[in-house]
Design a protein around this motif. Structure first.
Motif, mmCIF file in Angstrom:
data_model
loop_
_atom_site.group_PDB
_atom_site.id
_atom_site.type_symbol
_atom_site.label_atom_id
_atom_site.label_comp_id
_atom_site.label_asym_id
_atom_site.label_seq_id
_atom_site.Cartn_x
_atom_site.Cartn_y
_atom_site.Cartn_z
ATOM 1 N N ALA A 33 0.827 -1.208 0.000
ATOM 2 C CA ALA A 33 0.000 0.000 0.000
ATOM 3 C C ALA A 33 0.863 1.260 0.000
ATOM 4 C CB ALA A 33 -0.927 -0.011 1.215
ATOM 5 N N TRP A 34 1.939 1.257 0.771
ATOM 6 C CA TRP A 34 2.800 2.443 0.813
ATOM 7 C C TRP A 34 3.579 2.624 -0.489
ATOM 8 C CZ3 TRP A 34 2.113 6.379 3.681
ATOM 9 C CH2 TRP A 34 1.568 6.257 4.951
ATOM 10 N N LYS A 49 -10.779 5.544 -7.734
ATOM 11 C CA LYS A 49 -11.969 4.837 -7.259
ATOM 12 C C LYS A 49 -11.680 4.090 -5.970
ATOM 13 C CE LYS A 49 -16.227 3.179 -8.035
ATOM 14 N NZ LYS A 49 -17.431 4.016 -8.180
ATOM 15 N N LEU A 50 -10.488 3.470 -5.901
ATOM 16 C CA LEU A 50 -10.053 2.767 -4.698
ATOM 17 C C LEU A 50 -8.839 3.456 -4.110
ATOM 18 C CD1 LEU A 50 -10.239 -1.025 -5.739
ATOM 19 C CD2 LEU A 50 -11.971 0.336 -4.555
ATOM 20 N N GLY A 51 -8.722 3.437 -2.791
ATOM 21 C CA GLY A 51 -7.537 3.967 -2.135
ATOM 22 C C GLY A 51 -6.368 3.011 -2.267
ATOM 23 N N CYS A 52 -5.218 3.414 -1.764
ATOM 24 C CA CYS A 52 -4.007 2.597 -1.893
ATOM 25 C C CYS A 52 -4.152 1.256 -1.183
ATOM 26 C CB CYS A 52 -2.809 3.364 -1.341
ATOM 27 S SG CYS A 52 -2.405 4.865 -2.254
ATOM 28 N N PHE A 53 -4.771 1.278 0.006
ATOM 29 C CA PHE A 53 -4.907 0.034 0.762
ATOM 30 C C PHE A 53 -5.865 -0.922 0.064
ATOM 31 C CE2 PHE A 53 -2.895 2.618 3.922
ATOM 32 C CZ PHE A 53 -2.194 1.724 4.724
ATOM 33 N N LYS A 54 -6.951 -0.408 -0.491
ATOM 34 C CA LYS A 54 -7.891 -1.264 -1.211
ATOM 35 C C LYS A 54 -7.257 -1.804 -2.500
ATOM 36 C CE LYS A 54 -11.763 -1.355 1.138
ATOM 37 N NZ LYS A 54 -12.950 -0.634 0.651
ATOM 38 N N GLN A 55 -6.457 -0.996 -3.181
ATOM 39 C CA GLN A 55 -5.792 -1.463 -4.394
ATOM 40 C C GLN A 55 -4.765 -2.541 -4.069
ATOM 41 O OE1 GLN A 55 -4.211 1.625 -6.895
ATOM 42 N NE2 GLN A 55 -3.132 0.198 -8.238
ATOM 43 N N ALA A 56 -4.046 -2.361 -2.959
ATOM 44 C CA ALA A 56 -3.093 -3.383 -2.528
ATOM 45 C C ALA A 56 -3.807 -4.688 -2.201
ATOM 46 C CB ALA A 56 -2.314 -2.888 -1.311
ATOM 47 N N LEU A 57 -4.937 -4.582 -1.507
ATOM 48 C CA LEU A 57 -5.709 -5.770 -1.168
ATOM 49 C C LEU A 57 -6.246 -6.453 -2.430
ATOM 50 C CD1 LEU A 57 -6.954 -7.554 1.028
ATOM 51 C CD2 LEU A 57 -8.904 -5.984 1.101
ATOM 52 N N LEU A 58 -6.704 -5.663 -3.380
ATOM 53 C CA LEU A 58 -7.206 -6.193 -4.649
ATOM 54 C C LEU A 58 -6.145 -7.039 -5.340
ATOM 55 C CD1 LEU A 58 -9.448 -5.906 -7.019
ATOM 56 C CD2 LEU A 58 -7.926 -4.133 -7.877
ATOM 57 N N THR A 59 -4.920 -6.525 -5.413
ATOM 58 C CA THR A 59 -3.839 -7.233 -6.102
ATOM 59 C C THR A 59 -3.421 -8.496 -5.357
ATOM 60 O OG1 THR A 59 -3.035 -5.103 -6.934
ATOM 61 C CG2 THR A 59 -1.533 -6.976 -7.075
ATOM 62 N N LEU A 60 -3.323 -8.414 -4.050
ATOM 63 C CA LEU A 60 -2.913 -9.584 -3.272
ATOM 64 C C LEU A 60 -3.961 -10.695 -3.342
ATOM 65 C CD1 LEU A 60 -1.340 -7.846 -0.139
ATOM 66 C CD2 LEU A 60 -0.152 -8.965 -2.039
ATOM 67 N N VAL A 61 -5.227 -10.331 -3.384
ATOM 68 C CA VAL A 61 -6.285 -11.327 -3.554
ATOM 69 C C VAL A 61 -6.134 -12.015 -4.914
ATOM 70 C CG1 VAL A 61 -8.770 -11.634 -3.893
ATOM 71 C CG2 VAL A 61 -7.932 -10.246 -1.992
ATOM 72 N N HIS A 62 -5.855 -11.228 -5.947
ATOM 73 C CA HIS A 62 -5.681 -11.793 -7.286
ATOM 74 C C HIS A 62 -4.501 -12.753 -7.325
ATOM 75 C CE1 HIS A 62 -5.648 -12.147 -11.607
ATOM 76 N NE2 HIS A 62 -4.448 -11.609 -11.683
ATOM 77 N N GLU A 89 -1.167 -2.212 -12.775
ATOM 78 C CA GLU A 89 -0.334 -1.126 -12.264
ATOM 79 C C GLU A 89 0.458 -1.576 -11.040
ATOM 80 O OE1 GLU A 89 -0.990 3.540 -11.045
ATOM 81 O OE2 GLU A 89 -2.427 2.058 -10.285
ATOM 82 N N THR A 90 -0.205 -2.288 -10.137
ATOM 83 C CA THR A 90 0.470 -2.741 -8.920
ATOM 84 C C THR A 90 1.566 -3.753 -9.236
ATOM 85 O OG1 THR A 90 -1.646 -2.472 -7.764
ATOM 86 C CG2 THR A 90 0.086 -3.645 -6.603
#
Length: 265
Positions: A33-34, A49-62, A89-90
């Motif tokens: 996230a950082w 649309k999503l914050g950094c923490f939500k985007q990080a969570l999205l990628t790790l789930v994938h 992007e992540t």
């Protein structure tokens, strides 16, 4: 109260949400996230649309669960295309932090030894895609070379090459043989790397027909190489490399991303 009957025509259109845990260290999630926050600050694209923490969570789930982008989008309240862009992007951000071959050898020198082996990342391909077909594994995939410490900690993952690529050919193409020779680092590898020369040590062929000290050498060699399977276990603990559905050009980025995650976690 009338309960609607679910027919085959409408069954696929129904979606039942659920909550599930993600078995990754919180330290890794926070660090991803950082890194995304720094990336957004550098590009001046903070409103998303999503914050950094939500985007990080999205990628790790994938990466961890190998969810499709349509399922990811539905779970995070975004479109399929947006989920793909965020994950892509992540992956690029994390892959840039993966150590290179020479950086991975930092602190190692003459007298040290590493473990080198290859693994196959299965992919969806048809029979006509011959360069991606591995005769050894009898499936289509991408060849990834792995360098690990004696305890199995991964040091470096190579870029992905077509599954038909021989292990020794890949090791030479990636510069592993020359890099280990330059630093005089001993390499323990399996029989696929026989003929590499330099500082590579491989088991003897037909050891049962050889003197007893050859057989003892093979036993000791196998015992020392065994921890290298832990590096593969860390890579395959993420479900995405078990069956990649993406373009073969993105698999190298995914592998380098997972190396960053392994080093961070």
């Amino acid at each position: 109260m009338v309960i609607p009957l679910i027919t085959p025509a409408t069954e696929g259109a129904l979606s039942v949400p659920y909550r599930a845990p993600l078995d990754v260290p919180y330290k890794l999630f926070e660090q991803v996230a950082w890194l995304l926050h720094e990336h957004r600050q550098a590009r001046h694209t903070c409103r998303r649309k999503l914050g950094c923490f939500k985007q990080a969570l999205l990628t790790l789930v994938h990466l961890r669960k190998n969810e499709t982008f349509s399922h990811l989008g539905a779970g995070f309240g975004i479109s399929q295309a947006t989920a793909w862009r965020y994950v892509d992007e992540t992956l690029d951000v994390l892959a840039d932090w993966a150590p290179g071959l020479h950086a991975a050898f930092t602190g190692l020198g003459a007298g040290d030894h590493v473990l080198v082996d290859g693994t196959l990342t299965p992919i969806d391909r048809i029979a006509a895609d011959e360069p991606y077909y591995s005769i050894k594994h009898r499936k289509h995939g991408m060849n990834v070379q792995v360098i690990a410490r004696p305890d199995g900690t991964p040091l470096w993952f190579s870029r992905a090459t077509p599954g038909r690529t021989h292990g020794l050919t890949a090791a030479r193409a990636h510069g592993i043989v020359q890099a280990c020779l330059t630093r005089q680092i001993l390499v323990l590898a399996d029989r696929a790397y026989q003929g590499a020369g330099a500082t590579f040590r491989t088991p003897y062929y037909h050891h049962r027909e050889q003197p007893e000290h050859y057989q003892q050498f093979n036993r000791d060699h196998t015992r020392l190489r065994a921890p290298g399977e832990r590096a593969f276990a860390q890579l395959k603990s993420w479900r995405l490399p078990r069956r990649a559905r993406c373009s073969t050009r993105r698999i190298s980025t995914i592998v380098h991303t997972l190396l960053t995650c392994s080093c961070s976690g």
